[in-house]
Motif scaffolding. Sequence first.
Motif, PDB file in Angstrom:
ATOM      1  N   LEU B  29       9.299  11.270 -11.366  1.00  0.00           N
ATOM      2  CA  LEU B  29       8.641  12.541 -11.064  1.00  0.00           C
ATOM      3  C   LEU B  29       7.133  12.523 -11.319  1.00  0.00           C
ATOM      4  O   LEU B  29       6.341  12.859 -10.432  1.00  0.00           O
ATOM      5  CB  LEU B  29       9.314  13.675 -11.854  1.00  0.00           C
ATOM      6  CG  LEU B  29       8.798  15.078 -11.590  1.00  0.00           C
ATOM      7  CD1 LEU B  29       8.982  15.469 -10.136  1.00  0.00           C
ATOM      8  CD2 LEU B  29       9.498  16.098 -12.484  1.00  0.00           C
ATOM      9  N   SER B  30       6.740  12.109 -12.527  1.00  0.00           N
ATOM     10  CA  SER B  30       5.309  12.197 -12.848  1.00  0.00           C
ATOM     11  C   SER B  30       4.502  11.232 -11.983  1.00  0.00           C
ATOM     12  O   SER B  30       3.375  11.546 -11.573  1.00  0.00           O
ATOM     13  CB  SER B  30       5.071  11.937 -14.334  1.00  0.00           C
ATOM     14  OG  SER B  30       5.510  10.663 -14.660  1.00  0.00           O
ATOM     15  N   MET B  33       4.144  12.764  -8.585  1.00  0.00           N
ATOM     16  CA  MET B  33       3.276  13.943  -8.677  1.00  0.00           C
ATOM     17  C   MET B  33       1.812  13.496  -8.726  1.00  0.00           C
ATOM     18  O   MET B  33       0.951  14.108  -8.084  1.00  0.00           O
ATOM     19  CB  MET B  33       3.652  14.738  -9.940  1.00  0.00           C
ATOM     20  CG  MET B  33       3.009  16.080 -10.036  1.00  0.00           C
ATOM     21  SD  MET B  33       3.485  17.185  -8.702  1.00  0.00           S
ATOM     22  CE  MET B  33       2.259  18.459  -8.923  1.00  0.00           C
ATOM     23  N   ALA B  34       1.549  12.412  -9.449  1.00  0.00           N
ATOM     24  CA  ALA B  34       0.183  11.887  -9.526  1.00  0.00           C
ATOM     25  C   ALA B  34      -0.275  11.418  -8.145  1.00  0.00           C
ATOM     26  O   ALA B  34      -1.412  11.682  -7.728  1.00  0.00           O
ATOM     27  CB  ALA B  34       0.124  10.731 -10.528  1.00  0.00           C
ATOM     28  N   SER B  37      -0.797  14.477  -5.874  1.00  0.00           N
ATOM     29  CA  SER B  37      -1.956  15.272  -6.319  1.00  0.00           C
ATOM     30  C   SER B  37      -3.258  14.624  -5.870  1.00  0.00           C
ATOM     31  O   SER B  37      -4.167  15.305  -5.397  1.00  0.00           O
ATOM     32  CB  SER B  37      -1.983  15.396  -7.838  1.00  0.00           C
ATOM     33  OG  SER B  37      -0.842  16.068  -8.280  1.00  0.00           O
ATOM     34  N   GLU B  47       3.181  19.667  -5.304  1.00  0.00           N
ATOM     35  CA  GLU B  47       4.520  20.068  -5.753  1.00  0.00           C
ATOM     36  C   GLU B  47       5.480  20.164  -4.576  1.00  0.00           C
ATOM     37  O   GLU B  47       6.631  19.743  -4.664  1.00  0.00           O
ATOM     38  CB  GLU B  47       4.446  21.410  -6.494  1.00  0.00           C
ATOM     39  CG  GLU B  47       3.948  21.240  -7.916  1.00  0.00           C
ATOM     40  CD  GLU B  47       3.961  22.535  -8.714  1.00  0.00           C
ATOM     41  OE1 GLU B  47       4.515  23.532  -8.221  1.00  0.00           O
ATOM     42  OE2 GLU B  47       3.405  22.531  -9.819  1.00  0.00           O
ATOM     43  N   VAL B  50       6.351  16.612  -3.471  1.00  0.00           N
ATOM     44  CA  VAL B  50       7.246  15.929  -4.420  1.00  0.00           C
ATOM     45  C   VAL B  50       8.657  16.514  -4.344  1.00  0.00           C
ATOM     46  O   VAL B  50       9.658  15.782  -4.338  1.00  0.00           O
ATOM     47  CB  VAL B  50       6.676  16.014  -5.857  1.00  0.00           C
ATOM     48  CG1 VAL B  50       7.674  15.514  -6.872  1.00  0.00           C
ATOM     49  CG2 VAL B  50       5.390  15.209  -5.962  1.00  0.00           C
ATOM     50  N   GLN B  51       8.719  17.830  -4.225  1.00  0.00           N
ATOM     51  CA  GLN B  51      10.041  18.463  -4.129  1.00  0.00           C
ATOM     52  C   GLN B  51      10.781  17.961  -2.878  1.00  0.00           C
ATOM     53  O   GLN B  51      11.954  17.609  -2.927  1.00  0.00           O
ATOM     54  CB  GLN B  51       9.894  19.992  -4.079  1.00  0.00           C
ATOM     55  CG  GLN B  51      11.204  20.680  -4.339  1.00  0.00           C
ATOM     56  CD  GLN B  51      11.102  22.191  -4.316  1.00  0.00           C
ATOM     57  OE1 GLN B  51      11.878  22.829  -3.660  1.00  0.00           O
ATOM     58  NE2 GLN B  51      10.152  22.756  -5.035  1.00  0.00           N
ATOM     59  N   GLU B  52      10.054  17.921  -1.769  1.00  0.00           N
ATOM     60  CA  GLU B  52      10.653  17.466  -0.515  1.00  0.00           C
ATOM     61  C   GLU B  52      11.027  15.977  -0.591  1.00  0.00           C
ATOM     62  O   GLU B  52      12.065  15.571  -0.057  1.00  0.00           O
ATOM     63  CB  GLU B  52       9.663  17.728   0.637  1.00  0.00           C
ATOM     64  CG  GLU B  52      10.199  17.447   2.020  1.00  0.00           C
ATOM     65  CD  GLU B  52      11.398  18.299   2.421  1.00  0.00           C
ATOM     66  OE1 GLU B  52      11.514  19.444   1.946  1.00  0.00           O
ATOM     67  OE2 GLU B  52      12.227  17.798   3.211  1.00  0.00           O
TER      68      GLU B  52
END
Lengths: 151, 178
Positions: B29-30, B33-34, B37, B47, B50-52
């Motif tokens: 996840l992180s 996300m990085a 972002s 977000e 990442v969710q998708e």
Amino acid sequence: MNFKRFKKIVETWGSDPTRWPDDLRASALEFMSTEPDACDAMNEAKSFDRLLDGYRLCETQLDPLRLAIEKRVSVGQYLAPIDQIIGWLFPRPGSLRTALRPLGMSCLLLISGIVLGYLGSSGDDVTLDEEIALLAGAMQPELLYLLEQQQ
Amino acid sequence: MVEELDEQIISKMQSGDHAAFRLILDRHLSQLMAYASRMTNSAMDAEDIVQETFFRLWTLRNRYDPKKSKLSTWLHRIAHNLCVDNYRLAAVRSTKNYTGLEHQHDEGPLVNLEIQLQSKEVAHALMQLNLQQRSALVLFHYQGLSHRAISTVLDLSSDAVESLLRRSRKKMRENLRM
């Protein structure tokens, strides 16, 4: 190794030798130990990398995102119909039975097509000669004339 | 680099095990996300991406073949494709004078002003690169992906990645006036 080549390495892969291509690392490091110009290029690459490293991300709370993902996955746990069909038709190879599935489906479709074609045709208004000519793609005017004469 | 998960966990996830999926989620996840972002410069867009990405991991889990690529590479490839979609959508928005998230930069509790300024400057320079250059640089420098993994994510040859990376760094230096 020469300076041009060394410069290209640091300009592409940066200042961390562990990220350089394996086949060039040793010779590049050896070159750097003897050439002051190479050291300058390396220092330049280091300062650029440090600048890039300065891009820090804000600390984001990942728990709400994690929960949202888990919720979405548990709600939509069933695969979309098209993915179910694709997954069934083209399974990951595991056993002989699953490997033969695409072949079995192809045969089934072919047989179904033949049966439907046979049932759908009237059957008695085309002679064997005409069928052969059609199959051969040879429906030339002379041949058609001959066929008509025969009938 | 996130440590690669063993095949057993991936296999469990592929058979529909939610606990295995959660384990994969925790590990990646992180990192994703990085990546998102830095690619979008927007926490909200990142977000969504990442969710998708994780939703697609779950729904398309049987299409992943551990023999072909690492899971992190596969996830980055999904995220990259979503970033491309996001980029195109942002272009449509900007042509319609949409002033949404594209200039929004979330200000978090950064350690000090200098770092904050430097981050902003680099982020701005990064956003000036085209999408492929940005992606190559972010994947290599920040995500720590190998040359080979980047060619898988971007669907480019090894030589093309090398040349792209070189151009990205050169353009970035120009943007940062180095």
